[in-house]
Scaffold this motif. Structure first.
Motif, PDB file in Angstrom:
ATOM      1  N   PHE A   1      17.813  60.907  25.141  1.00 28.95           N
ATOM      2  CA  PHE A   1      16.896  59.917  25.776  1.00 28.95           C
ATOM      3  C   PHE A   1      17.392  58.717  26.486  1.00 28.95           C
ATOM      4  N   ASN A   2      18.652  58.544  26.030  1.00 33.58           N
ATOM      5  CA  ASN A   2      19.414  57.435  26.648  1.00 33.58           C
ATOM      6  C   ASN A   2      18.660  55.874  26.469  1.00 33.58           C
ATOM      7  N   GLU A   3      18.263  55.838  25.020  1.00 36.23           N
ATOM      8  CA  GLU A   3      17.430  54.596  24.883  1.00 36.23           C
ATOM      9  C   GLU A   3      18.072  54.227  23.378  1.00 36.23           C
ATOM     10  N   THR A   4      17.583  53.106  23.030  1.00 35.71           N
ATOM     11  CA  THR A   4      18.163  52.489  21.801  1.00 35.71           C
ATOM     12  C   THR A   4      17.118  52.246  20.603  1.00 35.71           C
ATOM     13  N   GLY A   5      15.894  52.977  20.766  1.00 36.96           N
ATOM     14  CA  GLY A   5      14.838  52.643  19.659  1.00 36.96           C
ATOM     15  C   GLY A   5      15.243  53.645  18.555  1.00 36.96           C
ATOM     16  N   THR A   6      14.295  53.408  17.586  1.00 38.13           N
ATOM     17  CA  THR A   6      14.593  54.121  16.203  1.00 38.13           C
ATOM     18  C   THR A   6      13.958  55.341  16.533  1.00 38.13           C
ATOM     19  N   ILE A   7      13.976  56.355  15.551  1.00 34.92           N
ATOM     20  CA  ILE A   7      13.337  57.640  15.506  1.00 34.92           C
ATOM     21  C   ILE A   7      11.891  57.583  15.596  1.00 34.92           C
ATOM     22  N   HIS A   8      11.346  56.319  14.755  1.00 31.56           N
ATOM     23  CA  HIS A   8       9.886  56.435  14.854  1.00 31.56           C
ATOM     24  C   HIS A   8       9.290  55.947  16.176  1.00 31.56           C
TER      25      HIS A   8
ATOM     26  N   ALA B   1       7.103  60.219   2.438  1.00 25.79           N
ATOM     27  CA  ALA B   1       5.891  59.897   2.936  1.00 25.79           C
ATOM     28  C   ALA B   1       5.824  60.094   4.539  1.00 25.79           C
ATOM     29  N   SER B   2       7.142  60.354   5.085  1.00 30.31           N
ATOM     30  CA  SER B   2       7.187  60.537   6.551  1.00 30.31           C
ATOM     31  C   SER B   2       6.981  62.006   6.899  1.00 30.31           C
ATOM     32  N   LYS B   3       6.821  62.848   5.875  1.00 29.48           N
ATOM     33  CA  LYS B   3       6.592  64.356   6.182  1.00 29.48           C
ATOM     34  C   LYS B   3       5.439  64.755   7.092  1.00 29.48           C
ATOM     35  N   ALA B   4       4.480  63.809   7.020  1.00 30.89           N
ATOM     36  CA  ALA B   4       3.376  64.094   7.643  1.00 30.89           C
ATOM     37  C   ALA B   4       3.523  63.893   9.290  1.00 30.89           C
ATOM     38  N   LEU B   5       4.466  62.713   9.619  1.00 30.09           N
ATOM     39  CA  LEU B   5       4.816  62.493  10.878  1.00 30.09           C
ATOM     40  C   LEU B   5       5.825  63.809  11.480  1.00 30.09           C
TER      41      LEU B   5
ATOM     42  N   LEU C   1       6.535  69.155  14.516  1.00 26.99           N
ATOM     43  CA  LEU C   1       6.603  70.448  14.429  1.00 26.99           C
ATOM     44  C   LEU C   1       5.271  71.238  15.160  1.00 26.99           C
ATOM     45  N   GLN C   2       4.062  70.722  14.799  1.00 27.63           N
ATOM     46  CA  GLN C   2       3.059  71.430  15.539  1.00 27.63           C
ATOM     47  C   GLN C   2       3.300  71.241  17.025  1.00 27.63           C
ATOM     48  N   ALA C   3       3.409  69.869  17.725  1.00 28.98           N
ATOM     49  CA  ALA C   3       3.469  69.925  18.998  1.00 28.98           C
ATOM     50  C   ALA C   3       4.650  70.843  19.485  1.00 28.98           C
ATOM     51  N   PHE C   4       5.984  70.927  18.805  1.00 27.25           N
ATOM     52  CA  PHE C   4       6.887  71.977  19.194  1.00 27.25           C
ATOM     53  C   PHE C   4       6.141  73.300  19.284  1.00 27.25           C
TER      54      PHE C   4
ATOM     55  N   ALA D   1      11.608  64.923  20.010  1.00 26.50           N
ATOM     56  CA  ALA D   1      12.491  64.495  18.759  1.00 26.50           C
ATOM     57  C   ALA D   1      11.512  64.136  17.402  1.00 26.50           C
ATOM     58  N   THR D   2      12.035  64.480  16.228  1.00 23.32           N
ATOM     59  CA  THR D   2      11.299  64.167  15.015  1.00 23.32           C
ATOM     60  C   THR D   2      12.314  63.515  14.003  1.00 23.32           C
ATOM     61  N   LEU D   3      12.010  63.417  12.660  1.00 19.76           N
ATOM     62  CA  LEU D   3      12.716  63.018  11.628  1.00 19.76           C
ATOM     63  C   LEU D   3      13.728  63.810  11.282  1.00 19.76           C
ATOM     64  N   HIS D   4      14.742  63.393  10.896  1.00 17.96           N
ATOM     65  CA  HIS D   4      16.027  64.422  10.350  1.00 17.96           C
ATOM     66  C   HIS D   4      15.603  64.880   8.893  1.00 17.96           C
TER      67      HIS D   4
END
Length: 290
Positions: free
Chosen positions: A232-239, A271-275, A280-283, A259-262
């Motif tokens: 994405f050529n950005e510097t933000g966090t995965i969140h 707790a981040s599994k919900a995100l 995954l549903q969007a994919f 993108a999603t969490l590793h």
């Protein structure tokens, strides 16, 4: 505690496998060793031996007829000290990587080119070269950041506990590892799992972008901070970067990616599994749309 001397070869092998699976990379002694004191003692011994060595060298000289001294044997010719192969400057390594990647006309040729490429210092310390594996005809691609210790040991991306979780994540949307294409941005594990440097990422870029270009996926699922920032050529966090569809440019192709969490992040922060489930549903929805 059972001593290693009292164990059979089979028991020792099992113990080593257990340590490797647990992530142990270094073996230490049972008793602490003061390496600083050892070094000081060795240096003091060298200082004592040096005058004796000079005196011995002087004693080996003989008088010539002119009254001058010469050594019994001629001194060795002086020349440049032997060294390892010279490092390729970063800009030249990037050019070579780009040429090697663009010259490949198939994933098989690209894999051969990557395995023969010697312009990245990460390759010297890695055991395995991680390349896209799976079914290219699925036109579904999953990309992670860099190989872990498990990946490097097994020679496959997303190995170990993180790999098992990835398999369950893919299974939740009806996918299997064998039926898609899986790769990593960086093909070699950095020492100690440190983040790759900017030059190292630049050298590896042509190879992963060419993998995407040759695979021609209809959608790409990106895992982790480094992967999202890279494409994405950005510097933000995965969140901040997750859950958003964007087109990534690879050669002459623009591919939709999300993108999603590793999986490793989900193991440490369940707790981040919900995100991740939302991503995954969007994919899966995008794949169903064709």
């Amino acid at each position: 505690m059972i001593s290693a001397r009292d164990m059979t070869p089979a028991e020792l092998a099992a113990l080593l496998h257990f340590h490797a699976d647990a992530g142990v990379e270094w073996l230490v002694e049972d008793e602490p060793v003061d390496r600083v004191a050892e070094f000081s003692a060795e240096r003091a011994a060298r200082n004592v031996r040096a005058p004796a060595a000079v005196a011995m060298a002087q004693a080996q000289t003989v008088q010539t007829t002119s009254g001058r001294t010469r050594p019994d044997t001629p001194p060795p010719l002086r020349g440049p000290a032997p060294s390892a192969l010279p490092a390729i400057p970063d800009e030249h390594a990037v050019t070579e990587a780009r040429f090697a990647a663009e010259s490949a006309r198939s994933l098989t040729e690209l894999k051969t080119a990557l395995e023969g490429f010697a312009g990245c210092n990460l390759k010297t310390s890695a055991r395995s070269t991680i390349f896209a594996a799976g079914d290219p005809s699925s036109r579904i691609m999953v990309i992670g950041p860099m190989p872990s210790a498990d990946d490097d040991r097994e020679g496959v991306a997303f190995s170990g506990r993180a790999g098992l979780l990835l398999d369950r994540m893919l299974g939740s949307i009806g996918l299997k590892r064998e039926s898609i294409l899986i790769s990593t941005v960086i093909p070699w594990r950095p020492p100690g799992d440190r983040p790759p440097s900017v030059p190292e990422v630049a050298i590896c870029r042509p190879f992963i972008e060419r993998q995407v270009e040759l695979a021609e996926p209809k959608a790409v699922l990106l895992f982790g901070n480094l992967t999202a920032r890279f494409f994405f050529n950005e510097t933000g966090t995965i969140h901040a970067l997750r859950g958003q569809w964007r087109d990534i440019a690879c050669g002459n192709h623009a591919v939709p990616a999300i993108a999603t969490l590793h999986p490793q992040e989900l193991l440490t922060a369940p707790a981040s599994k919900a995100l991740a489930w939302r991503d995954l549903q969007a994919f899966a929805h995008r794949l169903a749309e064709g």
